[in-house]
Design a protein around this motif. Structure first.
Motif, PDB file in Angstrom:
ATOM      1  N   GLU A 384      -2.942   8.022   5.843  1.00 14.86           N
ATOM      2  CA  GLU A 384      -2.139   6.802   5.868  1.00 14.86           C
ATOM      3  C   GLU A 384      -2.855   5.652   5.134  1.00 14.86           C
ATOM      4  O   GLU A 384      -3.704   4.974   5.709  1.00 14.86           O
ATOM      5  N   PRO A 385      -2.496   5.401   3.886  1.00 18.96           N
ATOM      6  CA  PRO A 385      -3.070   4.249   3.180  1.00 18.96           C
ATOM      7  C   PRO A 385      -2.264   2.990   3.483  1.00 18.96           C
ATOM      8  O   PRO A 385      -1.029   2.988   3.379  1.00 18.96           O
ATOM      9  N   LEU A 386      -2.945   1.904   3.863  1.00 22.82           N
ATOM     10  CA  LEU A 386      -2.253   0.633   4.059  1.00 22.82           C
ATOM     11  C   LEU A 386      -2.150  -0.148   2.760  1.00 22.82           C
ATOM     12  O   LEU A 386      -1.198  -0.879   2.536  1.00 22.82           O
ATOM     13  N   ASN A 387      -3.161  -0.035   1.931  1.00 27.46           N
ATOM     14  CA  ASN A 387      -3.127  -0.606   0.585  1.00 27.46           C
ATOM     15  C   ASN A 387      -4.167   0.119  -0.248  1.00 27.46           C
ATOM     16  O   ASN A 387      -4.698   1.152   0.185  1.00 27.46           O
ATOM     17  N   GLU A 388      -4.493  -0.379  -1.426  1.00 30.17           N
ATOM     18  CA  GLU A 388      -5.421   0.320  -2.308  1.00 30.17           C
ATOM     19  C   GLU A 388      -6.839   0.349  -1.762  1.00 30.17           C
ATOM     20  O   GLU A 388      -7.658   1.171  -2.184  1.00 30.17           O
ATOM     21  N   GLN A 389      -7.150  -0.561  -0.831  1.00 27.54           N
ATOM     22  CA  GLN A 389      -8.520  -0.670  -0.341  1.00 27.54           C
ATOM     23  C   GLN A 389      -8.734  -0.133   1.065  1.00 27.54           C
ATOM     24  O   GLN A 389      -9.872   0.014   1.495  1.00 27.54           O
ATOM     25  N   LEU A 390      -7.666   0.146   1.778  1.00 31.26           N
ATOM     26  CA  LEU A 390      -7.797   0.505   3.195  1.00 31.26           C
ATOM     27  C   LEU A 390      -6.910   1.687   3.524  1.00 31.26           C
ATOM     28  O   LEU A 390      -5.690   1.649   3.297  1.00 31.26           O
ATOM     29  N   ALA A 391      -7.507   2.776   4.057  1.00 27.33           N
ATOM     30  CA  ALA A 391      -6.760   3.983   4.382  1.00 27.33           C
ATOM     31  C   ALA A 391      -7.331   4.624   5.643  1.00 27.33           C
ATOM     32  O   ALA A 391      -8.501   4.440   5.993  1.00 27.33           O
ATOM     33  N   PHE A 392      -6.479   5.389   6.323  1.00 31.97           N
ATOM     34  CA  PHE A 392      -6.857   6.092   7.544  1.00 31.97           C
ATOM     35  C   PHE A 392      -6.428   7.546   7.428  1.00 31.97           C
ATOM     36  O   PHE A 392      -5.435   7.866   6.759  1.00 31.97           O
ATOM     37  N   SER A 393      -7.160   8.431   8.098  1.00 32.78           N
ATOM     38  CA  SER A 393      -6.766   9.830   8.197  1.00 32.78           C
ATOM     39  C   SER A 393      -7.046  10.307   9.616  1.00 32.78           C
ATOM     40  O   SER A 393      -7.895   9.752  10.319  1.00 32.78           O
ATOM     41  N   ALA A 394      -6.296  11.344  10.051  1.00 30.54           N
ATOM     42  CA  ALA A 394      -6.455  11.844  11.415  1.00 30.54           C
ATOM     43  C   ALA A 394      -5.694  13.157  11.563  1.00 30.54           C
ATOM     44  O   ALA A 394      -4.986  13.599  10.647  1.00 30.54           O
TER      45      ALA A 394
END
Length: 411
Positions: A384-394
């Protein structure tokens, strides 16, 4: 905040934790204890009590006396989010992020004559409740609160129906639905001084139609087909979203499209004691294309890109004695969310229902029904990327238990 800019559109990417353990997406299919006990197999045509109003209005022509059914289903999910990582590193696993929910229902059928019947019902077709811990929301320098937070969305359905038996075999039914929706959403940047990036609480009303037909080949074999119209729900309320340039902006309304639902069911009494029944349900989740917040600066949209989904169920009913009836069923419920559209706050994947239940005839006209379902879902990977600089995975996975109890009576 200066380095990791988050616009109102980016906030909306994480805006809705839609999840309901009893069905894919955030659909509620637990309309009766008898349905819980047979994995909802044959629900649009069995008509063994008045709860058939929730699935097919045409089937109420099978009753020759007044029918009342009232009950409740307890949905107890266990959702685990594991192997969580972000741009800033790993995050602790999250256990049981979804809420236990009680889903009540009541149904009444009144035959007018040998051909015409009417009915009233109250139940829910959509709902969700999830809340991530402060530990999670404060992780990743507090940015995890943008994909976690709290969500509670519920719809309440009041349904008036009429059905007419055109021939000895064919019945048609039509229903009018008054739907109330309530929603509460919170997304924040956590830490010692949390900042609410998105808050909204509101409610609204909408109307829709449902229709159905039932064809009885004979007393032992019948088929049912039903359709429930999707509706556009506008929830008026109050909220705030933080824009990267304008700062806090006021939110006044939340709009979402609830999908069309169609179901085909069959019932076959293959012996004096045993019956087989089945259902195929189609939900037009492609209608749930976006979530829209109205703000002082215009609409803020979140596109979802969901796809239509199918549910398949088969079950059996065995009459043990005049007092006791047993039932069981199994169902496959497909997720409407493509792999590339998954988000952490929507732990939805393909799932299997394993169901069993019993009925006890407590008097000549009254019965008690009990149902139990265990739902096992697939563990899926999420990026799940929120924008070009911040992303999450799970990885997310949900199992659930559904307990149902119901009282039915004829008059």
């Amino acid at each position: 905040m200066k380095q990791y800019k988050l616009s109102a559109v980016a906030i909306a990417v994480a805006a809705l934790s839609v999840f309901e353990a009893s069905a894919a997406g955030f659909q509620v299919t637990t309309h009766s204890a008898t349905g819980v006990g047979r994995a909802n197999a044959g629900e649009a045509v069995i008509a063994d009590n008045a709860s058939v109003l929730a699935r097919n209005p045409a089937a109420i022509t099978r009753f020759d006396s007044q029918q009342l059914s009232l009950g409740a289903n307890l949905v107890d999910p266990s959702t685990n989010v594991t192997n969580i990582s972000s741009t800033f590193g790993p995050i602790a696993d999250q256990k049981d992020v979804t809420q236990t929910t009680l889903v009540p229902n009541i149904y009444f059928v009144q035959p007018v004559n040998d051909r015409l019947s009417v009915g009233l019902a109250a139940f829910s077709n959509f709902g969700t409740s999830s809340e991530f811990s402060d530990e999670f929301n404060n992780s990743a320098m507090g940015f995890a609160g943008l994909v976690g937070g709290k969500t509670k969305i519920t719809t309440y359905n009041a349904n008036a129906s009429i059905a007419y038996k055109i021939t000895d075999g064919l019945s048609l039914g039509l229903g009018v639905n008054l739907v109330r929706g309530e929603g509460e959403i919170t997304r924040k940047i956590g830490g010692e001084q949390p900042v609410d990036m998105l808050t909204f609480k509101g409610d609204g009303w909408a109307t829709g139609l449902d229709a159905g037909l039932m064809y009885e080949v004979n007393e032992n074999h019948r088929f049912g087909l039903s359709y429930r119209q999707g509706i556009k729900m506008n929830a008026s309320g109050e909220g705030v979203a933080v824009h990267e340039l304008a700062g806090p902006i006021a939110l006044s309304e939340l709009t979402l499209n609830l999908p069309d639902i169609a179901e085909f069911s069959g019932f076959h009494q293959v012996s004096d004691a045993f019956a087989v029944h089945y259902s195929v349900q189609w939900t037009k989740w492609s209608e749930f294309e976006k979530l829209t917040f109205k703000s002082d600066l215009g609409d803020v949209d979140r596109d979802y890109g969901w796809q239509d989904a199918y549910r398949y169920a088969i079950g059996g009913t065995y009459t043990i004695s005049p007092k006791w009836t047993a039932r069981a069923g199994i169902a496959l419920d497909n997720s409407p969310i493509p792999a590339e559209k998954r988000v952490i706050s929507i732990p939805c994947s393909d799932r299997v229902w394993y169901s069993a239940g019993v009925s006890y005839q407590i008097s000549e006209k009254g019965s008690l029904d009990f149902g139990l379902t265990f739902i096992s879902s697939e563990k899926v990977d999420v990026y799940e990327p929120l924008n070009e600089q911040l992303a999450f995975s799970a990885q997310t996975q949900t199992d659930a238990l559904i307990y149902g109890i119901q009282y039915s009576r004829s008059f």
